[in-house]
Design an enzyme around this catalytic site. Structure first.
Site: not given
Length: 130
Positions: A16-17, A43, A46-47, A67, A92, A109
């Protein structure tokens, strides 16, 4: 039989960031004018520093209160980079888990746990689009 298949199927999680001791499913926002499929591939790179093939769409998750809409895809990892953007910038980490282990690591989560619950034995054999 089902449990043994779930133990063989692997999912790549990233730290997790906000808390490096917790794990999350890699993902992020869709840029303006970007298709969700392209965002998923971007993503993952990148992640998690993961390159690969986008598999089938697993589902769409909507949170009306916030939303927020998440498109979830299977991603078949073909290559992991030694260095990647969020690994360098945010420190990370990434790690492979079987589905049972991933479920335990994602307990903080609950929405991400539901992603795993959508997988079933048919998905394990047909995860790549045909």
């Amino acid at each position: 039989m089902i449990n043994s298949l779930f133990c063989l199927f692997q999912i790549l999680l990233v730290s997790s960031s906000s808390d490096k001791e917790r794990w999350v499913v890699p993902g992020g926002g869709v840029e303006p004018q970007e298709e969700p499929t392209l965002a998923a591939v971007r993503e993952a790179l990148e992640e998690a520093g993961a390159k690969g093939l986008l598999g089938r769409k697993i589902g769409v998750f909507e949170n009306i209160e916030k939303k927020h809409r998440t498109n979830l895809y299977a991603f078949i990892v073909t290559d992991l980079l030694d260095e990647w953007e969020d690994g360098k910038v945010m420190g990370r980490r990434r790690q492979w888990f079987n589905i049972v282990e991933a479920r335990d690591h994602l307990a903080h989560k609950p929405v991400q746990v539901t992603y795993l619950e959508l997988l079933n034995v048919k998905d394990l054999n047909g995860i790549v689009k045909r």
